[in-house]
Design a protein around this motif. Structure first.
Motif, PDB file in Angstrom:
ATOM      1  N   ALA A 149       6.192   3.823   5.828  1.00  0.00           N
ATOM      2  CA  ALA A 149       5.631   2.798   4.933  1.00  0.00           C
ATOM      3  C   ALA A 149       4.120   2.943   4.849  1.00  0.00           C
ATOM      4  N   GLY A 150       3.479   3.260   5.981  1.00  0.00           N
ATOM      5  CA  GLY A 150       2.041   3.515   5.952  1.00  0.00           C
ATOM      6  C   GLY A 150       1.706   4.744   5.132  1.00  0.00           C
ATOM      7  N   ALA A 151       2.546   5.776   5.229  1.00  0.00           N
ATOM      8  CA  ALA A 151       2.333   6.986   4.428  1.00  0.00           C
ATOM      9  C   ALA A 151       2.400   6.676   2.937  1.00  0.00           C
ATOM     10  N   LEU A 152       3.317   5.805   2.537  1.00  0.00           N
ATOM     11  CA  LEU A 152       3.422   5.417   1.130  1.00  0.00           C
ATOM     12  C   LEU A 152       2.129   4.763   0.643  1.00  0.00           C
ATOM     13  N   ARG A 153       1.527   3.941   1.493  1.00  0.00           N
ATOM     14  CA  ARG A 153       0.242   3.314   1.130  1.00  0.00           C
ATOM     15  C   ARG A 153      -0.817   4.376   0.857  1.00  0.00           C
ATOM     16  N   SER A 154      -0.904   5.354   1.774  1.00  0.00           N
ATOM     17  CA  SER A 154      -1.913   6.399   1.631  1.00  0.00           C
ATOM     18  C   SER A 154      -1.666   7.230   0.380  1.00  0.00           C
ATOM     19  N   LEU A 155      -0.423   7.561   0.126  1.00  0.00           N
ATOM     20  CA  LEU A 155      -0.084   8.369  -1.049  1.00  0.00           C
ATOM     21  C   LEU A 155      -0.401   7.618  -2.344  1.00  0.00           C
ATOM     22  N   ARG A 156      -0.103   6.324  -2.350  1.00  0.00           N
ATOM     23  CA  ARG A 156      -0.391   5.516  -3.537  1.00  0.00           C
ATOM     24  C   ARG A 156      -1.899   5.458  -3.785  1.00  0.00           C
ATOM     25  N   ARG A 157      -2.677   5.306  -2.725  1.00  0.00           N
ATOM     26  CA  ARG A 157      -4.130   5.252  -2.857  1.00  0.00           C
ATOM     27  C   ARG A 157      -4.682   6.598  -3.355  1.00  0.00           C
ATOM     28  N   ALA A 158      -4.024   7.698  -2.961  1.00  0.00           N
ATOM     29  CA  ALA A 158      -4.463   9.037  -3.377  1.00  0.00           C
ATOM     30  C   ALA A 158      -3.952   9.411  -4.763  1.00  0.00           C
ATOM     31  N   GLY A 159      -3.200   8.536  -5.388  1.00  0.00           N
ATOM     32  CA  GLY A 159      -2.684   8.819  -6.729  1.00  0.00           C
ATOM     33  C   GLY A 159      -1.487   9.744  -6.752  1.00  0.00           C
ATOM     34  N   ARG A 160      -0.787   9.889  -5.605  1.00  0.00           N
ATOM     35  CA  ARG A 160       0.404  10.752  -5.552  1.00  0.00           C
ATOM     36  C   ARG A 160       1.650   9.916  -5.817  1.00  0.00           C
ATOM     37  N   ARG A 161       2.482  10.406  -6.712  1.00  0.00           N
ATOM     38  CA  ARG A 161       3.727   9.709  -7.045  1.00  0.00           C
ATOM     39  C   ARG A 161       4.829  10.096  -6.053  1.00  0.00           C
ATOM     40  N   VAL A 162       5.607   9.099  -5.662  1.00  0.00           N
ATOM     41  CA  VAL A 162       6.738   9.306  -4.741  1.00  0.00           C
ATOM     42  C   VAL A 162       8.018   8.933  -5.490  1.00  0.00           C
ATOM     43  N   PRO A 163       8.963   9.857  -5.591  1.00  0.00           N
ATOM     44  CA  PRO A 163       9.033  11.181  -4.944  1.00  0.00           C
ATOM     45  C   PRO A 163       8.572  12.341  -5.823  1.00  0.00           C
ATOM     46  N   ASP A 164       8.069  12.057  -7.030  1.00  0.00           N
ATOM     47  CA  ASP A 164       7.761  13.146  -7.956  1.00  0.00           C
ATOM     48  C   ASP A 164       6.814  14.187  -7.353  1.00  0.00           C
ATOM     49  N   ASP A 165       5.699  13.700  -6.797  1.00  0.00           N
ATOM     50  CA  ASP A 165       4.726  14.620  -6.198  1.00  0.00           C
ATOM     51  C   ASP A 165       5.017  14.887  -4.718  1.00  0.00           C
ATOM     52  N   VAL A 166       5.332  13.832  -3.990  1.00  0.00           N
ATOM     53  CA  VAL A 166       5.575  13.943  -2.550  1.00  0.00           C
ATOM     54  C   VAL A 166       6.812  13.119  -2.193  1.00  0.00           C
ATOM     55  N   ALA A 167       7.814  13.765  -1.605  1.00  0.00           N
ATOM     56  CA  ALA A 167       8.994  13.047  -1.112  1.00  0.00           C
ATOM     57  C   ALA A 167       8.708  12.540   0.307  1.00  0.00           C
TER      58      ALA A 167
END
Length: 340
Positions: free
Chosen positions: A261-279
């Motif tokens: 869940a913390g990783a999702l926060r970081s990915l969202r802040r970095a503009g990475r889409r889940v799961p499109d860019d990062v699963a």
């Protein structure tokens, strides 16, 4: 089973007389401290308690005859109170244990220990006469284990201990679960896979990391590893570091759902889409996995069943029935949701 502490070749365990000598008081005074007598001054109490901690003294218990309940089991969790109340794993585990103990008439008492003073308090709690101990979340060579050995308290461990010990333990298939996560990501075409591993001084973390790295090694891919402590905040920080090192990551396996869940926060802040860019795949299948955005794919471990199995094992030890085997391993399963 390990040899008794006073076996040939081992130093004898400290006695009450040793405690009294170290504290500079009489044996009778040391005994009054142990029984909580009001006749002992604060200064004397402090000296005796320090001597107990320094020597590792615990009152020996005679083997308990068969009984039909009515006692108490201590669930000693070697984490801070903050960690205990923030991670749903512990509530789920102890709920499963409590539900299995209740029909036998046993109450479950929770103790969180992290620093030296809390370890001393836990040892005193055991001295007062609990019927058994469920030891949860051990880190490294847990200092409570020699205390429990000396006190001859029936003990069951949650998870494989890092240090060799004769007490039975109930674990989940951390290695196989991590491998299942990697295989799922590989089948989806992911090639640049990182992991957020748990603390190095816990066997569950080591087994999940080993499962991850060996599954990747079989394909010739290079693992990218960062560490957390199973908390949400540590997962967020670790994900930020992973992106800094490998901005082209296309998947991450986190060794707990809170870290995922913390990783999702970081990915969202970095503009990475889940799961499109990062699963993203977590581990536990805690309730939080269903309510993240997007909902987490995860490795489900049967936490409540682990707690109830530990409870059945401790009852067998207390009631002098056939003791459980040294190792009970429960299966894990992959739960696919939208994050991977």
């Amino acid at each position: 089973m390990p040899a008794p502490a006073d076996a040939v070749g081992s130093p004898p365990p400290p006695t009450l007389a040793d405690v009294a000598l170290r504290a500079g008081v009489s044996t009778a005074t040391a005994s009054r401290v142990l029984t909580g007598s009001a006749r002992v001054s604060e200064e004397t109490n402090r000296r005796v308690q320090e001597a107990i901690a320094q020597l590792g003294y615990v009152r020996r218990r005679a083997p308990r005859a068969h009984r039909s309940g009515g006692g108490s089991i201590a669930a000693i969790v070697t984490e801070s109170s903050q960690r205990f109340f923030s991670d749903p794993f512990f509530a789920r585990l102890l709920h499963g244990a409590s539900r299995a103990l209740a029909p036998a008439g046993y109450q479950l008492a929770f103790v969180a220990v992290q620093d030296r003073s809390e370890y001393v308090a836990a040892a005193r709690f055991v001295q007062r006469g609990v019927d058994g101990v469920l030891l949860v979340s051990s880190h490294g060579s847990d200092p409570l284990m020699p205390v429990l050995d000396t006190a001859r308290v029936p003990t069951v461990l949650c998870g494989r201990p890092l240090a060799e010990h004769g007490a039975p333990y109930v674990d989940t298939d951390n290695y196989g679960g991590a491998q299942a996560a990697v295989h799922h990501l590989l089948a989806a075409g992911r090639q640049r896979i990182g992991t957020i591993a748990g603390p190095r001084d816990m066997a569950a973390s080591q087994d999940r990391l080993r499962g991850f790295t060996e599954a990747l090694a079989a394909t010739g891919l290079e693992p990218v590893v960062d560490l957390g402590d199973f908390s949400l905040e540590s997962g967020e920080r670790a994900m930020t570091r992973l992106l800094r090192r490998r901005p082209d990551l296309d998947a991450v396996f986190a060794a707990s759902d809170l870290m995922a869940a913390g990783a999702l926060r970081s990915l969202r802040r970095a503009g990475r889409r889940v799961p499109d860019d990062v699963a993203v795949i977590g581990f536990d299948d805690d309730p939080v996995a269903q309510y993240t955005h997007p909902p987490l794919s995860t490795i489900r471990q049967p936490v409540e069943e682990q707690g109830s199995t530990m409870a059945r094992h401790i009852l067998a030890l207390i009631e002098n029935r056939t003791p459980p085997g040294p190792r009970t391993l429960l299966p894990t399963t992959l739960v696919c949701r939208e994050s991977a």
